[in-house]
Structure formats: structure tokens, C-alpha cells
Scaffold this active site. Structure first.
Site, PDB file in Angstrom:
ATOM      1  N   ARG A  32      14.352  15.055  36.570  1.00 29.69           N
ATOM      2  CA  ARG A  32      15.390  16.002  36.168  1.00 29.69           C
ATOM      3  C   ARG A  32      16.591  15.214  35.638  1.00 29.69           C
ATOM      4  N   GLY A  33      17.260  15.747  34.611  1.00 26.10           N
ATOM      5  CA  GLY A  33      18.474  15.111  34.090  1.00 26.10           C
ATOM      6  C   GLY A  33      19.499  14.940  35.222  1.00 26.10           C
TER       7      GLY A  33
ATOM      8  N   ASN B 271      14.770  27.935  37.418  1.00 27.97           N
ATOM      9  CA  ASN B 271      15.081  26.501  37.542  1.00 27.97           C
ATOM     10  C   ASN B 271      13.886  25.715  38.100  1.00 27.97           C
TER      11      ASN B 271
ATOM     12  N   GLU C 128      18.382  32.063  32.789  1.00 23.51           N
ATOM     13  CA  GLU C 128      19.815  32.215  32.485  1.00 23.51           C
ATOM     14  C   GLU C 128      20.070  33.450  31.608  1.00 23.51           C
TER      15      GLU C 128
ATOM     16  N   GLU D 258      30.230  32.109  35.692  1.00 24.26           N
ATOM     17  CA  GLU D 258      29.145  31.588  36.540  1.00 24.26           C
ATOM     18  C   GLU D 258      28.005  32.592  36.670  1.00 24.26           C
TER      19      GLU D 258
ATOM     20  N   PRO E 130      33.327  28.376  33.055  1.00 21.85           N
ATOM     21  CA  PRO E 130      34.214  29.501  32.743  1.00 21.85           C
ATOM     22  C   PRO E 130      33.619  30.836  33.183  1.00 21.85           C
TER      23      PRO E 130
ATOM     24  N   THR F 103      20.793  19.491  41.340  1.00 18.38           N
ATOM     25  CA  THR F 103      19.842  18.932  42.321  1.00 18.38           C
ATOM     26  C   THR F 103      19.758  17.413  42.206  1.00 18.38           C
TER      27      THR F 103
ATOM     28  N   GLN G 117      19.736  22.074  23.892  1.00 15.60           N
ATOM     29  CA  GLN G 117      20.861  21.481  24.637  1.00 15.60           C
ATOM     30  C   GLN G 117      20.885  22.317  25.908  1.00 15.60           C
ATOM     31  N   SER G 118      20.275  21.805  26.973  1.00 11.01           N
ATOM     32  CA  SER G 118      19.893  22.656  28.095  1.00 11.01           C
ATOM     33  C   SER G 118      20.920  22.722  29.222  1.00 11.01           C
TER      34      SER G 118
ATOM     35  N   SER H 200      14.548  31.264  29.360  1.00 11.06           N
ATOM     36  CA  SER H 200      15.208  30.841  30.607  1.00 11.06           C
ATOM     37  C   SER H 200      15.712  32.015  31.435  1.00 11.06           C
TER      38      SER H 200
ATOM     39  N   TYR I 185      24.746  28.871  25.995  1.00 12.26           N
ATOM     40  CA  TYR I 185      23.340  28.461  26.169  1.00 12.26           C
ATOM     41  C   TYR I 185      22.443  29.684  26.318  1.00 12.26           C
TER      42      TYR I 185
HETATM   43  P1  NAP Z   1      15.996  18.548  29.010  1.00 10.91           P
HETATM   44  O1  NAP Z   1      15.525  17.562  30.023  1.00 10.91           O
HETATM   45  O2  NAP Z   1      17.449  18.722  28.795  1.00 10.91           O
HETATM   46  O3  NAP Z   1      15.279  18.176  27.616  1.00 10.91           O
HETATM   47  C1  NAP Z   1      15.686  18.772  26.424  1.00 10.91           C
HETATM   48  C2  NAP Z   1      14.957  18.124  25.267  1.00 10.91           C
HETATM   49  O4  NAP Z   1      15.406  18.722  24.045  1.00 10.91           O
HETATM   50  C3  NAP Z   1      15.210  16.612  25.117  1.00 10.91           C
HETATM   51  O5  NAP Z   1      14.029  16.000  24.699  1.00 10.91           O
HETATM   52  C4  NAP Z   1      16.249  16.566  24.005  1.00 10.91           C
HETATM   53  O6  NAP Z   1      16.248  15.352  23.283  1.00 10.91           O
HETATM   54  C5  NAP Z   1      15.751  17.691  23.119  1.00 10.91           C
HETATM   55  N1  NAP Z   1      16.757  18.186  22.177  1.00 10.91           N
HETATM   56  C6  NAP Z   1      18.023  18.562  22.408  1.00 10.91           C
HETATM   57  N2  NAP Z   1      18.616  19.004  21.275  1.00 10.91           N
HETATM   58  C7  NAP Z   1      17.680  18.881  20.299  1.00 10.91           C
HETATM   59  C8  NAP Z   1      17.661  19.150  18.906  1.00 10.91           C
HETATM   60  N3  NAP Z   1      18.734  19.645  18.276  1.00 10.91           N
HETATM   61  N4  NAP Z   1      16.531  18.890  18.211  1.00 10.91           N
HETATM   62  C9  NAP Z   1      15.441  18.389  18.821  1.00 10.91           C
HETATM   63  N5  NAP Z   1      15.401  18.099  20.132  1.00 10.91           N
HETATM   64  C10 NAP Z   1      16.502  18.350  20.852  1.00 10.91           C
HETATM   65  O7  NAP Z   1      15.414  20.003  29.337  1.00 10.91           O
HETATM   66  P2  NAP Z   1      14.172  20.414  30.279  1.00 10.91           P
HETATM   67  O8  NAP Z   1      14.668  20.608  31.658  1.00 10.91           O
HETATM   68  O9  NAP Z   1      13.041  19.505  30.010  1.00 10.91           O
HETATM   69  O10 NAP Z   1      13.863  21.873  29.719  1.00 10.91           O
HETATM   70  C11 NAP Z   1      12.930  22.052  28.645  1.00 10.91           C
HETATM   71  C12 NAP Z   1      13.219  23.384  27.961  1.00 10.91           C
HETATM   72  O11 NAP Z   1      13.096  24.448  28.903  1.00 10.91           O
HETATM   73  C13 NAP Z   1      14.626  23.526  27.393  1.00 10.91           C
HETATM   74  O12 NAP Z   1      14.540  24.323  26.238  1.00 10.91           O
HETATM   75  C14 NAP Z   1      15.389  24.266  28.457  1.00 10.91           C
HETATM   76  O13 NAP Z   1      16.479  24.973  27.905  1.00 10.91           O
HETATM   77  C15 NAP Z   1      14.314  25.199  28.972  1.00 10.91           C
HETATM   78  N6  NAP Z   1      14.432  25.611  30.367  1.00 10.91           N
HETATM   79  C16 NAP Z   1      14.566  24.669  31.345  1.00 10.91           C
HETATM   80  C17 NAP Z   1      14.611  25.079  32.669  1.00 10.91           C
HETATM   81  C18 NAP Z   1      14.739  24.072  33.790  1.00 10.91           C
HETATM   82  O14 NAP Z   1      15.046  24.492  34.910  1.00 10.91           O
HETATM   83  N7  NAP Z   1      14.459  22.797  33.559  1.00 10.91           N
HETATM   84  C19 NAP Z   1      14.491  26.447  32.982  1.00 10.91           C
HETATM   85  C20 NAP Z   1      14.326  27.358  31.948  1.00 10.91           C
HETATM   86  C21 NAP Z   1      14.268  26.935  30.639  1.00 10.91           C
HETATM   87  P3  NAP Z   1      17.143  14.068  23.716  1.00 10.91           P
HETATM   88  O15 NAP Z   1      16.372  13.370  24.801  1.00 10.91           O
HETATM   89  O16 NAP Z   1      17.256  13.322  22.461  1.00 10.91           O
HETATM   90  O17 NAP Z   1      18.447  14.623  24.217  1.00 10.91           O
HETATM   91  O1  F7E Z   2      23.485  24.352  38.023  1.00 14.25           O
HETATM   92  C1  F7E Z   2      26.207  24.826  40.425  1.00 14.25           C
HETATM   93  C2  F7E Z   2      26.353  25.440  39.056  1.00 14.25           C
HETATM   94  O2  F7E Z   2      23.421  22.775  36.116  1.00 14.25           O
HETATM   95  C3  F7E Z   2      22.968  25.102  39.100  1.00 14.25           C
HETATM   96  C4  F7E Z   2      19.138  24.445  33.282  1.00 14.25           C
HETATM   97  O3  F7E Z   2      17.894  23.780  33.354  1.00 14.25           O
HETATM   98  O4  F7E Z   2      18.437  26.073  34.889  1.00 14.25           O
HETATM   99  C5  F7E Z   2      19.423  25.104  34.618  1.00 14.25           C
HETATM  100  O5  F7E Z   2      20.720  25.696  34.554  1.00 14.25           O
HETATM  101  C6  F7E Z   2      24.121  25.695  39.893  1.00 14.25           C
HETATM  102  C7  F7E Z   2      25.181  26.404  39.048  1.00 14.25           C
HETATM  103  O6  F7E Z   2      21.511  24.396  36.512  1.00 14.25           O
HETATM  104  C8  F7E Z   2      27.613  21.479  40.260  1.00 14.25           C
HETATM  105  O7  F7E Z   2      27.621  26.063  38.917  1.00 14.25           O
HETATM  106  C9  F7E Z   2      27.751  23.210  41.565  1.00 14.25           C
HETATM  107  O8  F7E Z   2      25.536  27.589  39.690  1.00 14.25           O
HETATM  108  O9  F7E Z   2      21.777  22.488  38.014  1.00 14.25           O
HETATM  109  P1  F7E Z   2      22.555  23.392  37.143  1.00 14.25           P
HETATM  110  P2  F7E Z   2      21.682  25.830  35.821  1.00 14.25           P
HETATM  111  O10 F7E Z   2      23.040  26.052  35.316  1.00 14.25           O
HETATM  112  O11 F7E Z   2      21.132  26.836  36.774  1.00 14.25           O
HETATM  113  C10 F7E Z   2      18.320  27.131  33.921  1.00 14.25           C
HETATM  114  C11 F7E Z   2      17.191  28.034  34.341  1.00 14.25           C
HETATM  115  C12 F7E Z   2      18.206  26.630  32.541  1.00 14.25           C
HETATM  116  O12 F7E Z   2      17.584  27.254  31.688  1.00 14.25           O
HETATM  117  C13 F7E Z   2      19.087  25.488  32.163  1.00 14.25           C
HETATM  118  O13 F7E Z   2      18.581  24.841  31.002  1.00 14.25           O
HETATM  119  O14 F7E Z   2      24.801  24.630  40.558  1.00 14.25           O
HETATM  120  N1  F7E Z   2      26.878  23.520  40.572  1.00 14.25           N
HETATM  121  N2  F7E Z   2      28.221  21.968  41.382  1.00 14.25           N
HETATM  122  C14 F7E Z   2      26.773  22.475  39.751  1.00 14.25           C
HETATM  123  N3  F7E Z   2      26.013  22.281  38.642  1.00 14.25           N
HETATM  124  C15 F7E Z   2      26.095  21.069  38.023  1.00 14.25           C
HETATM  125  N4  F7E Z   2      25.342  20.848  36.935  1.00 14.25           N
HETATM  126  N5  F7E Z   2      26.932  20.093  38.483  1.00 14.25           N
HETATM  127  C16 F7E Z   2      27.720  20.237  39.595  1.00 14.25           C
HETATM  128  O15 F7E Z   2      28.456  19.331  39.977  1.00 14.25           O
END
Ligand code: NAP
Ligand code: F7E
Length: 343
Positions: A187-188, A181, A130, A284, A282, A193, A87-88, A128, A152
Site C-alpha cells: 500500500r502507498g 478500501n 468513495e 470527510e 475539507p 493503514t 491519482q488515488s 471506488s 477524486y
Molecule cells: P495507487 O497505488 O495509487 O496506484 C495508482 C497507479 O496509477 C500508479 O501506477 C500510478 O502511476 C498510476 N497513475 C496515476 N496517474 C496516472 C496517469 N495520469 N496516467 C497513467 N497512470 C497514472 O492505487 P491502487 O491502490 O493500486 O488503486 C488502483 C486503482 O483502484 C485506482 O484507480 C484507485 O483509485 C482505485 N481504487 C483503489 C482502492 C484501494 O483501496 N486501494 C479502492 C477503490 C478503488 P505512478 O506510479 O507513476 O504514480
Molecule cells: O484514509 C483518515 C482519513 O487515505 C482513510 C484510497 O485508496 O480508499 C482510499 O481512500 C481514512 C480517512 O484512504 C490520516 O481522513 C486519519 O477517513 O487511507 P486513506 P481513503 O481516503 O479511504 C478508497 C476506497 C479509494 O478509492 C482511494 O483511492 O483515514 N485519516 N489520519 C488519514 N488518512 C491519511 N491518508 N493520512 C492520515 O494521516
């Protein structure tokens, strides 16, 4: 033909990684979760191209159900497991803290299933940036301390540590990729972004009037997801298991992103952006910037796509997507309700 199992194949990275491995000739197995709506949109083009040949196979599973993981390993016998499921969303993890952390704890079930398997299976854990909780000085590297600031991040620290513990205790090929990131047109839509580029597409096409965001001062080290999955693959091809950071070494604020992205369509972002407490967290993570020199040296990995190219790629994709939405709205096939979504 090597076999890979990808948990979280329906996510952003799951799409890019499965595409990469399929191109390399892998047989790919991906876990999907049952949901009331079909959630394979990102990988649908890959399903049509590869499923018939038996090269891409989807299996129902959940990281919270260890029995499903054992069964899958037994039936698929992969050479490599990429654990991307999570749950990312950081803000959502404050609202669903147990679920978010438990999903990361699920990595342990996967490691146990691998340990008990007769086959030598390589394991990749999606760690991550994070976990660091932010930077105060210089760049974050593998010597930086973890200081998680969200449920997370706390879950990810557990998964990271247990991966290292299994590597050291059982001589397993288990690696952690600490990724900063990374973004893309896939991207979701609730990450900042994509939320911005989706809004730009709709604003330009006259189907949205504004976008409401949270903290605009935060800075992030943003790279392109396509480059980062290449790094994941390289980690599992290295001669010994270890931990690596993937990052660009550049950081930009949300305001920088807004300025550049709205600039590509000749609009001034300040005319379209509002802020609301609703999108603040809550706690940042203010600033993130990473040092990927170890990955560069040992894996020969470096990011190819620049920040400007990434933002342009996302804006162009979302302009086109909104154009298609506009046609559907005109034909009453789509309701333009996104300004009310909880994003
Ligand atoms: P994402 O788009 O949110 O994809 C997450 C995936 O995990 C989805 O396929 C989701 O399935 C699945 N999932 C969620 N809960 C699950 C559960 N309980 N059991 C099995 N599958 C589950 O994330 P992403 O951006 O591709 O990131 C991939 C991984 O890298 C994640 O672990 C994330 O935390 C980590 N990460 C991401 C970033 C980034 O910037 N993107 C950076 C660092 C680390 P559904 O489609 O069914 O929801
Ligand atoms: O937020 C600020 C927010 O949700 C980036 C995940 O892939 O990268 C991701 O986590 C920044 C934060 O990504 C909004 O407060 C402002 O400072 O795009 P984000 P994240 O929290 O950095 C890391 C590496 C992961 O591992 C995670 O899985 O942007 N921000 N306004 C906002 N963020 C969101 N989502 N929405 C806003 O409206």
C-alpha cells in the site's frame, strides 16, 4: 496465451494483479509514466522473473494522453484491459483537483480506443466506494446512491457512469468493480493503514518517535488487496458484463486499527500518536461498509484474509523493512527524515 493491458501497473493493485495474471499464464502489458526517479519498485521482482521471457512488457503512457492509449491498443492487441490508473489519494485530490479528476476522465479515451478497435476487448474500470460518500444506515450496495465528497470521488463517478454508458450503448464488455478500501504491505505510504504500520516499524527500531494523523474516528471496510485483484479477474471472466461490489462487510475505525497494530508490538498507541489539522480533509467520508453479496453469489468471490491477519501482515513486513533501514542509517546510506515528510 491471453493478453492483458494494465494501466497503473506500478501501483499497489497493479503489482498484485500483474502477479496474478502472470501466474495464470497471461502475457501482461503495463503502462508506466515517465518520472525523474524510477518508479517500478513494486513490480521489480516481477520484471526480473518475467521480462526476459517477454511475458511482462512495460510501455510509457499517460491516461491524459489519448494518443498513447490508441497506440498501445493497436500495438499490443490485448484481450482484457484493466484500468487501474488514477491519482488515488483523496486528500491530495483536494490539492490537485483538476489533475485528479482529469485522470479519471482519461477512462473515456481508453473506452473510445477500445470501441474503435477491431478486436473485442474486455474492460475493467477501478470504481471506488468513495463514490457513495459514506453510509448512514446499514451497508452500501449496488442500489445505494452516489454522493461524492471529493474531486477524486467526483472523477470516479464520471468514469463509472461512462463505463456503464459504453456497455449499454455499444454492447461492450465493460465492467465496474466498486472496491472498498484494500490494503497490503505494498500500500502507498501516505494512506492511513500503511502510514501507521511504517511508523510502528520505525518506532520499534528506534528511528522514529511518533506519528501524526488526522481524523481517528472515521471507519473503513478494509480488505486485503491480493483478494480484491482476484475479484477483478473474475469480473472479466463472467459470462456477461455488469457492476459488482467487493468489500468485507466489516468496518473498523482508525483507532481500532491503531490499537490492534500497536498491540502486535506490545505498545500502547496513545503514547505514540498525535493528531493535526494538517491531515484533515475539507470534506470527510466518515463511515464506509459494503455489501459484496452479489460478487459472492455470481463470481463465487469472498475475501480470504481477515482484518487481524491483514494488520499483522502489514506490521510484520514493516518491522522487517525498518530493520533494514536502521542498518543503512548506521552506515550513513540513508537519512532518517520521514518525520518531516508531507504524509
Ligand atoms: P495507487 O497505488 O495509487 O496506484 C495508482 C497507479 O496509477 C500508479 O501506477 C500510478 O502511476 C498510476 N497513475 C496515476 N496517474 C496516472 C496517469 N495520469 N496516467 C497513467 N497512470 C497514472 O492505487 P491502487 O491502490 O493500486 O488503486 C488502483 C486503482 O483502484 C485506482 O484507480 C484507485 O483509485 C482505485 N481504487 C483503489 C482502492 C484501494 O483501496 N486501494 C479502492 C477503490 C478503488 P505512478 O506510479 O507513476 O504514480
Ligand atoms: O484514509 C483518515 C482519513 O487515505 C482513510 C484510497 O485508496 O480508499 C482510499 O481512500 C481514512 C480517512 O484512504 C490520516 O481522513 C486519519 O477517513 O487511507 P486513506 P481513503 O481516503 O479511504 C478508497 C476506497 C479509494 O478509492 C482511494 O483511492 O483515514 N485519516 N489520519 C488519514 N488518512 C491519511 N491518508 N493520512 C492520515 O494521516
Amino acid at each position: 496465451m491471453p493478453k492483458a493491458l494494465i494501466t497503473g501497473i506500478t501501483g499497489q493493485d497493479g503489482y498484485y494483479l500483474s502477479k496474478l495474471l502472470l501466474k495464470k499464464g497471461y502475457e501482461v502489458y503495463g503502462t508506466i509514466r515517465r518520472s525523474s526517479t524510477i518508479n517500478t519498485a513494486r513490480i521489480d521482482p516481477l520484471i526480473s522473473e518475467y521480462e526476459k521471457e517477454g511475458k511482462l512488457n512495460l510501455i510509457y503512457s499517460n491516461l491524459l494522453d489519448p494518443s498513447s492509449l490508441t497506440n498501445i491498443l493497436n500495438t499490443t492487441q490485448p484481450d482484457e484491459v484493466y484500468n487501474l490508473a488514477a491519482q488515488s489519494h483523496v486528500k491530495v485530490s483536494f490539492e490537485n483537483p483538476v489533475y485528479a479528476t482529469e485522470t479519471s476522465f482519461g477512462s473515456l479515451g481508453l473506452l473510445e480506443a477500445i470501441r474503435n478497435s477491431d478486436k473485442q476487448i474486455k474492460f475493467y474500470q477501478a470504481s471506488s466506494s468513495e463514490m457513495f460518500g459514506g453510509v448512514t444506515d446499514g451497508m452500501l450496495d449496488l442500489n445505494s446512491d452516489f454522493d461524492p465528497k471529493s474531486p477524486y470521488a467526483a472523477g470516479k463517478v464520471f468514469a463509472h457512469n461512462i463505463t456503464k454508458i459504453y456497455r449499454e450503448s455499444y454492447n461492450m464488455f465493460a465492467v465496474n468493480g466498486i472496491l472498498f478500501n484494500h490494503e497490503s504491505p505494498h500500500r502507498g505510504e501516505t494512506f492511513v493503514t500503511r502510514k501507521i504500520t511504517r511508523a510502528i516499524g520505525r518506532i520499534v527500531n528506534g528511528i522514529q518517535s511518533k506519528v501524526t494523523l488526522g481524523n481517528l474516528e472515521a471507519t473503513r471496510d478494509w480488505g486485503f488487496a491480493g483478494d480484491y485483484v482476484e475479484g477483478m479477474y473474475l469480473m472479466l471472466q463472467h459470462d456477461k458484463p455488469d457492476d459488482w461490489i467487493l468489500a468485507t462487510g466489516e468496518s473498523h475505525s482508525i483507532k481500532d486499527f491503531l490499537k490492534l497494530a500497536f498491540g502486535f508490538v506490545n505498545l500502547n498507541w496513545e503514547d505514540y500518536v498525535e493528531t493535526s489539522e494538517k491531515y484533515y480533509r475539507p470534506n470527510e467520508v466518515h463511515d464506509l461498509i459494503g455489501d459484496a453479496s452479489k460478487a459472492k453469489k455470481e463470481l463465487n468471490w469472498s475475501p480470504e484474509v481477515s482484518f487481524d491477519e491483514l494488520v499483522k501482515m502489514m506490521v510484520d513486513y514493516d518491522l522487517n523493512l525498518a530493520k533494514q533501514e536502521k542498518v543503512l542509517i548506521k552506515e550513513n546510506l540513508l537519512q532518517p527524515t520521514w518525520e518531516n515528510y508531507i504524509l
